[in-house]
Design a protein around this motif. Structure first.
Motif, PDB file in Angstrom:
ATOM      1  N   GLU A 122      -4.919  51.249  -1.546  1.00  0.00           N
ATOM      2  CA  GLU A 122      -3.646  50.913  -2.186  1.00  0.00           C
ATOM      3  C   GLU A 122      -3.897  50.155  -3.482  1.00  0.00           C
ATOM      4  O   GLU A 122      -4.895  49.444  -3.624  1.00  0.00           O
ATOM      5  CB  GLU A 122      -2.789  50.058  -1.246  1.00  0.00           C
ATOM      6  N   ALA A 123      -3.018  50.303  -4.427  1.00  0.00           N
ATOM      7  CA  ALA A 123      -3.123  49.579  -5.690  1.00  0.00           C
ATOM      8  C   ALA A 123      -3.143  48.078  -5.422  1.00  0.00           C
ATOM      9  O   ALA A 123      -2.384  47.575  -4.596  1.00  0.00           O
ATOM     10  CB  ALA A 123      -1.950  49.930  -6.604  1.00  0.00           C
ATOM     11  N   GLY A 124      -4.029  47.364  -6.098  1.00  0.00           N
ATOM     12  CA  GLY A 124      -4.135  45.922  -5.937  1.00  0.00           C
ATOM     13  C   GLY A 124      -5.126  45.509  -4.877  1.00  0.00           C
ATOM     14  O   GLY A 124      -5.459  44.330  -4.762  1.00  0.00           O
ATOM     15  N   ASP A 126       1.805  55.201 -14.018  1.00  0.00           N
ATOM     16  CA  ASP A 126       2.864  54.219 -14.280  1.00  0.00           C
ATOM     17  C   ASP A 126       2.317  52.800 -14.321  1.00  0.00           C
ATOM     18  O   ASP A 126       2.914  51.858 -13.771  1.00  0.00           O
ATOM     19  CB  ASP A 126       3.974  54.317 -13.221  1.00  0.00           C
ATOM     20  N   GLY A 127       1.163  52.657 -14.939  1.00  0.00           N
ATOM     21  CA  GLY A 127       0.578  51.335 -15.118  1.00  0.00           C
ATOM     22  C   GLY A 127      -0.159  50.782 -13.915  1.00  0.00           C
ATOM     23  O   GLY A 127      -0.671  49.666 -13.965  1.00  0.00           O
TER      24      GLY A 127
END
Length: 385
Positions: A93-95, A129-130
């Motif tokens: 997951e992102a992060g 999206d960043g």
């Protein structure tokens, strides 16, 4: 009667002597040599054949321990009956992890980032999206980031401890080269151990210097479908002689790349054809034809061009080592998962690769003749026929 007996005895060696085969390759017919200039190892053809046979006859005692140490999440899509866990799913997951640094190389004392000059140099993820969208599990993503960011993973090595019988052995990941050597273990490749770290798989790597065509043919069977994993695995075992565990990592890589890179590969291999690139590339891939080389490949050497064309035009630029977009997609999106799962690669093992990469270290200091010291192959022995 006597003449028939003599004829039988003359034929007996041919009848009883087994032809050692690794996949479709006959070891008895090999004329290649094993060498590593970093360690001073230079074996003749007959010594190399003996080494390959010894490696292939060896027995790994702790494969389950090696695979368990990867600590991968089993909740994602897995191959039916596979012992190796799919390194790509579920994705991080992102992060969850810091982003890895791009490839870099030291040139004349200067650190050069992205030396191949890829427009999109990120590996193992893309920005959406960043936010980073990863292409492999969290454990793999953390390891690859640590590796690229100069953390502890970059110093790890996989090493071998051979039993007294000279055939059975164990594998273990050590934090550093010095730690492995002080413990009396022989280093077999750079970075942590994995499914392809076995000496039997090493034998296949040495015996078949260019696996491009047979593995590509097996990969095409997958068509990017997880339901085809077992078919791809069996094809790879039969073609190049990998152990089942190693073939599973290769199958995961093949199916993942097929799913994620199909469009880029078709465009890459269809740029020089008469039809639109996507259509021409699809036709070329289905036919197994990869002779439509990108116009940006540079070489005035006809022999080099012939080799590159036979291998599917692996480079867009022979001077920088820039891969064409198909192979770069595989490196970008599947590379981290494969390197974590399989672990052994040619470059990490001190073996030259069929795809020239001038910015990569060619010979890692792993001397594969030392596992059998005092037996048929001696360490750092001189070249012999």
């Amino acid at each position: 009667m006597f003449r028939w007996m003599m004829l039988f005895l003359a034929m007996a060696p041919a009848i009883t002597q087994a032809d050692t085969r690794i996949g479709q390759t006959s070891v008895d017919r090999l004329t290649l040599t094993y060498r590593n200039p970093q360690t001073g190892t230079d074996l003749g053809a007959s010594q190399t054949r003996v080494l390959i046979e010894q490696l292939y006859a060896s027995e790994l005692l702790n494969l389950d321990e090696v695979l368990a140490a990867q600590k991968l999440d089993t909740s994602g899509a897995q191959g039916d009956g596979f012992s190796v866990i799919n390194p790509y799913y579920p994705r991080a997951e992102a992060g969850d992890v810091p982003l890895p640094s791009a490839r870099s190389v030291m040139q004349n004392g200067e650190l050069i980032q992205n030396p191949e000059q890829y427009p999109q140099p990120a590996e193992g993820y893309e920005m959406v999206d960043g936010e980073p969208a990863f292409y492999q599990q969290a454990a793999v993503s953390r390891w690859f980031s640590e590796l690229r960011n100069g953390g502890a993973a970059a110093e790890e090595v996989c090493a071998v401890a051979m039993d007294a019988d000279g055939r059975r052995y164990r594998l273990k990941t050590f934090p550093t080269v010095d730690a492995a050597l002080q413990a009396g273990w022989q280093i077999t490749h750079q970075y942590r151990c994995g499914s392809c770290s076995s000496l039997r798989d090493l034998a296949a790597y040495i015996a078949i210097p260019d696996m491009t065509q047979p593995v590509r043919a097996c990969s095409q069977r997958g068509r990017g479908r997880l339901s085809k994993l077992d078919e791809v695995k069996q094809c790879i075992i039969e073609a190049v002689g990998f152990t089942p565990a190693c073939a599973e990592s290769w199958a995961y890589n093949a199916v993942h790349t097929g799913a994620e890179c199909a469009g880029r590969c078709m465009r890459s291999y269809g740029r020089a054809g008469p039809l639109p690139a996507l259509l021409q590339g699809g036709i070329n891939i289905l036919r197994g034809q990869y002779s439509a080389c990108p116009a940006s490949v540079e070489s005035e050497d006809a022999a080099t061009r012939e080799v590159l064309e036979a291998r599917g035009c692996p480079l867009d630029n022979e001077q920088t080592g820039k891969l064409n977009d198909c192979l770069w997609c595989d490196e970008q999106l599947s590379g981290p998962g494969f390197k974590y799962s399989a672990a052994r690669t040619r470059r990490a093992s001190g073996l030259p690769s069929a795809i020239p990469r001038p910015n990569d270290r060619l010979f890692y200091e792993a001397d594969h003749s030392r596992y059998f010291s005092g037996r048929a192959v001696s360490p750092a022995s001189g070249s012999q026929p």
